[in-house]
Design a protein around this motif. Structure first.
Motif, PDB file in Angstrom:
ATOM      1  N   PRO A 259     -22.059   4.373 -54.267  1.00 32.00           N
ATOM      2  CA  PRO A 259     -20.759   4.807 -53.736  1.00 32.00           C
ATOM      3  C   PRO A 259     -20.478   4.355 -52.311  1.00 32.00           C
ATOM      4  CG  PRO A 259     -22.265   6.679 -54.045  1.00 32.00           C
ATOM      5  CD  PRO A 259     -22.856   5.518 -54.766  1.00 32.00           C
ATOM      6  N   SER A 260     -21.501   4.212 -51.491  1.00 38.73           N
ATOM      7  CA  SER A 260     -21.271   3.842 -50.095  1.00 38.73           C
ATOM      8  C   SER A 260     -20.791   2.400 -49.927  1.00 38.73           C
ATOM      9  CB  SER A 260     -22.549   4.042 -49.279  1.00 38.73           C
ATOM     10  OG  SER A 260     -22.868   5.407 -49.182  1.00 38.73           O
ATOM     11  N   LEU A 261     -21.009   1.567 -50.938  1.00 43.58           N
ATOM     12  CA  LEU A 261     -20.604   0.160 -50.833  1.00 43.58           C
ATOM     13  C   LEU A 261     -19.350  -0.149 -51.648  1.00 43.58           C
ATOM     14  CD1 LEU A 261     -24.021  -1.745 -50.989  1.00 43.58           C
ATOM     15  CD2 LEU A 261     -22.910  -0.643 -49.048  1.00 43.58           C
ATOM     16  N   GLU A 262     -18.619   0.853 -52.031  1.00 36.80           N
ATOM     17  CA  GLU A 262     -17.446   0.644 -52.881  1.00 36.80           C
ATOM     18  C   GLU A 262     -16.420  -0.298 -52.260  1.00 36.80           C
ATOM     19  OE1 GLU A 262     -15.696   4.320 -53.983  1.00 36.80           O
ATOM     20  OE2 GLU A 262     -17.325   4.917 -55.315  1.00 36.80           O
ATOM     21  N   ASN A 263     -16.321  -0.307 -50.928  1.00 42.31           N
ATOM     22  CA  ASN A 263     -15.294  -1.137 -50.284  1.00 42.31           C
ATOM     23  C   ASN A 263     -15.763  -2.556 -49.997  1.00 42.31           C
ATOM     24  OD1 ASN A 263     -17.087  -0.256 -48.189  1.00 42.31           O
ATOM     25  ND2 ASN A 263     -15.543  -0.765 -46.664  1.00 42.31           N
ATOM     26  N   LEU A 264     -16.987  -2.895 -50.365  1.00 43.97           N
ATOM     27  CA  LEU A 264     -17.489  -4.243 -50.099  1.00 43.97           C
ATOM     28  C   LEU A 264     -17.230  -5.171 -51.277  1.00 43.97           C
ATOM     29  CD1 LEU A 264     -18.945  -2.730 -47.785  1.00 43.97           C
ATOM     30  CD2 LEU A 264     -20.927  -4.194 -48.218  1.00 43.97           C
ATOM     31  N   PRO A 265     -16.780  -6.398 -51.014  1.00 46.51           N
ATOM     32  CA  PRO A 265     -16.617  -7.371 -52.101  1.00 46.51           C
ATOM     33  C   PRO A 265     -17.970  -7.793 -52.655  1.00 46.51           C
ATOM     34  CG  PRO A 265     -16.218  -8.401 -49.971  1.00 46.51           C
ATOM     35  CD  PRO A 265     -16.365  -6.933 -49.707  1.00 46.51           C
ATOM     36  N   GLU A 266     -17.961  -8.453 -53.786  1.00 47.11           N
ATOM     37  CA  GLU A 266     -19.208  -8.885 -54.416  1.00 47.11           C
ATOM     38  C   GLU A 266     -19.967  -9.878 -53.548  1.00 47.11           C
ATOM     39  OE1 GLU A 266     -20.499  -7.546 -57.296  1.00 47.11           O
ATOM     40  OE2 GLU A 266     -18.845  -6.170 -56.876  1.00 47.11           O
ATOM     41  N   THR A 267     -19.240 -10.713 -52.831  1.00 45.23           N
ATOM     42  CA  THR A 267     -19.835 -11.655 -51.883  1.00 45.23           C
ATOM     43  C   THR A 267     -19.054 -11.564 -50.580  1.00 45.23           C
ATOM     44  OG1 THR A 267     -20.521 -13.169 -53.643  1.00 45.23           O
ATOM     45  CG2 THR A 267     -20.383 -14.069 -51.425  1.00 45.23           C
ATOM     46  N   PHE A 268     -19.762 -11.474 -49.485  1.00 45.71           N
ATOM     47  CA  PHE A 268     -19.109 -11.374 -48.179  1.00 45.71           C
ATOM     48  C   PHE A 268     -20.007 -12.001 -47.122  1.00 45.71           C
ATOM     49  CE2 PHE A 268     -21.612  -7.612 -48.955  1.00 45.71           C
ATOM     50  CZ  PHE A 268     -22.259  -7.349 -47.753  1.00 45.71           C
ATOM     51  N   VAL A 269     -19.470 -12.154 -45.930  1.00 48.29           N
ATOM     52  CA  VAL A 269     -20.214 -12.756 -44.820  1.00 48.29           C
ATOM     53  C   VAL A 269     -20.421 -11.705 -43.738  1.00 48.29           C
ATOM     54  CG1 VAL A 269     -20.153 -14.496 -42.988  1.00 48.29           C
ATOM     55  CG2 VAL A 269     -19.363 -15.079 -45.295  1.00 48.29           C
ATOM     56  N   SER A 270     -21.620 -11.641 -43.200  1.00 46.77           N
ATOM     57  CA  SER A 270     -21.913 -10.710 -42.112  1.00 46.77           C
ATOM     58  C   SER A 270     -22.811 -11.390 -41.083  1.00 46.77           C
ATOM     59  CB  SER A 270     -22.603  -9.451 -42.642  1.00 46.77           C
ATOM     60  OG  SER A 270     -22.912  -8.561 -41.582  1.00 46.77           O
ATOM     61  N   TYR A 271     -22.786 -10.843 -39.888  1.00 47.47           N
ATOM     62  CA  TYR A 271     -23.651 -11.343 -38.830  1.00 47.47           C
ATOM     63  C   TYR A 271     -25.088 -10.911 -39.089  1.00 47.47           C
ATOM     64  CZ  TYR A 271     -25.122 -12.717 -34.156  1.00 47.47           C
ATOM     65  OH  TYR A 271     -25.740 -13.327 -33.108  1.00 47.47           O
ATOM     66  N   GLN A 272     -26.024 -11.806 -38.755  1.00 44.43           N
ATOM     67  CA  GLN A 272     -27.450 -11.538 -38.963  1.00 44.43           C
ATOM     68  C   GLN A 272     -28.241 -11.983 -37.731  1.00 44.43           C
ATOM     69  OE1 GLN A 272     -28.784 -10.571 -42.118  1.00 44.43           O
ATOM     70  NE2 GLN A 272     -27.397 -11.370 -43.663  1.00 44.43           N
ATOM     71  N   TRP A 273     -29.279 -11.203 -37.426  1.00 44.18           N
ATOM     72  CA  TRP A 273     -30.254 -11.656 -36.421  1.00 44.18           C
ATOM     73  C   TRP A 273     -31.553 -10.913 -36.707  1.00 44.18           C
ATOM     74  CZ3 TRP A 273     -28.722 -14.358 -31.555  1.00 44.18           C
ATOM     75  CH2 TRP A 273     -29.837 -14.789 -30.824  1.00 44.18           C
TER      76      TRP A 273
ATOM     77  N   ILE B  63     -18.212   2.361 -45.299  1.00 48.64           N
ATOM     78  CA  ILE B  63     -19.575   2.818 -45.584  1.00 48.64           C
ATOM     79  C   ILE B  63     -19.849   4.147 -44.898  1.00 48.64           C
ATOM     80  CG2 ILE B  63     -22.008   2.321 -45.125  1.00 48.64           C
ATOM     81  CD1 ILE B  63     -21.311  -0.661 -45.551  1.00 48.64           C
ATOM     82  N   LEU B  64     -19.500   4.246 -43.619  1.00 51.62           N
ATOM     83  CA  LEU B  64     -19.732   5.473 -42.867  1.00 51.62           C
ATOM     84  C   LEU B  64     -18.969   6.652 -43.470  1.00 51.62           C
ATOM     85  CD1 LEU B  64     -19.547   3.984 -39.269  1.00 51.62           C
ATOM     86  CD2 LEU B  64     -21.563   5.048 -40.280  1.00 51.62           C
ATOM     87  N   GLU B  65     -17.731   6.383 -43.859  1.00 47.67           N
ATOM     88  CA  GLU B  65     -16.908   7.459 -44.416  1.00 47.67           C
ATOM     89  C   GLU B  65     -17.510   7.990 -45.720  1.00 47.67           C
ATOM     90  OE1 GLU B  65     -14.228  10.307 -44.412  1.00 47.67           O
ATOM     91  OE2 GLU B  65     -14.556   8.869 -42.799  1.00 47.67           O
ATOM     92  N   ARG B  66     -17.992   7.095 -46.560  1.00 48.33           N
ATOM     93  CA  ARG B  66     -18.566   7.532 -47.835  1.00 48.33           C
ATOM     94  C   ARG B  66     -19.897   8.235 -47.634  1.00 48.33           C
ATOM     95  NH1 ARG B  66     -15.209   3.431 -48.737  1.00 48.33           N
ATOM     96  NH2 ARG B  66     -13.991   3.423 -50.665  1.00 48.33           N
ATOM     97  N   LEU B  67     -20.696   7.750 -46.686  1.00 51.24           N
ATOM     98  CA  LEU B  67     -21.948   8.441 -46.402  1.00 51.24           C
ATOM     99  C   LEU B  67     -21.682   9.837 -45.844  1.00 51.24           C
ATOM    100  CD1 LEU B  67     -24.561   6.027 -44.758  1.00 51.24           C
ATOM    101  CD2 LEU B  67     -24.795   7.333 -46.866  1.00 51.24           C
TER     102      LEU B  67
END
Length: 232
Positions: free
Chosen positions: A122-136, A221-225
């Protein structure tokens, strides 16, 4: 609702989380674990966010405060509080839940594609199947027993996992701001080397506007959590 965020380095930028909390009428307390003499009582907060950091969760001899932080995180999980771990925070969740954190054979630095698995949460409901995010990050981890793998990338087999409805680990940085990215590139410039999953600083900065979309995903994510407060 009272929310605690653990911040592990001075120029980390929690402003996206702060803005969300203000809009929702919540109170966010930002604490630095290495400075804490004691941890908050359970009745003083409702939700925990563990942010990233340049240290590794297995460096307890170098950073002895990690021992108490991990003990506190485990207590939060056992008490059923919503917990979100980001990068170092995700690795810490794996560690306290019985997984293993170790050095990956390749670092991810820059804006990289992430794919969701077929498992839903449920927390990832608003995320598309593939997306781009920053990583380090240079570390990765195993999936703890009882957890569900939710996302992966080409360089990292576990980019997100959930442990029940109220514990979520994200290896990627949806919270990052352009200002924080600039500081990371300046402070940790020695990590920018020629490697398959390390982008050139100019390519990273050129994509900094992606942070707006990232913040929107993070807020969802924060809202669903937050809705899981008191559910356990």
């Amino acid at each position: 609702m009272n929310i605690i965020a653990f911040k592990h380095f001075s120029f980390d930028d929690e402003s996206a989380i702060t803005a969300w909390a203000v809009r929702q009428g919540h109170t966010l307390y930002v604490l630095t674990p290495s400075d804490l003499e004691s941890y908050p009582n359970s009745d003083a907060f409702d939700m925990l966010v563990i942010l990233g950091g340049p240290m590794s969760v297995y460096e307890e001899e170098r950073y002895p405060w990690l021992v108490e932080e991990k003990r506190f995180v485990r207590r939060c999980i056992d008490e059923g509080k919503p917990v979100l771990g980001i990068c170092l925070g995700a690795q810490m969740l794996s560690d306290v839940l019985g997984g293993t954190v170790y050095r990956n054979d390749r670092k991810e630095i820059g804006w990289h594609e992430i794919n969701r698995t077929a498992d839903r949460h449920p927390s990832l409901e608003n995320l598309p199947e593939t997306f781009v995010s920053y990583q380090w990050h240079g570390d990765t981890f195993t999936l703890p027993e009882g957890a569900t793998r939710l996302a992966y990338s080409e360089a990292c087999g576990i980019q997100a996992f959930a442990y029940g409805d109220n514990v979520l680990a994200l290896q990627f940085h949806l919270e990052t701001t352009p200002a924080c990215i600039d500081e990371m590139l300046n402070t940790w410039s020695s990590e920018i080397v020629d490697a398959p999953f390390i982008q050139h600083p100019s390519a990273i900065v050129a994509q900094a506007d992606r942070s707006k979309t990232s913040h929107a995903m993070l807020c969802g994510i924060l809202e669903r959590l937050a809705t899981t407060v008191g559910a356990v």
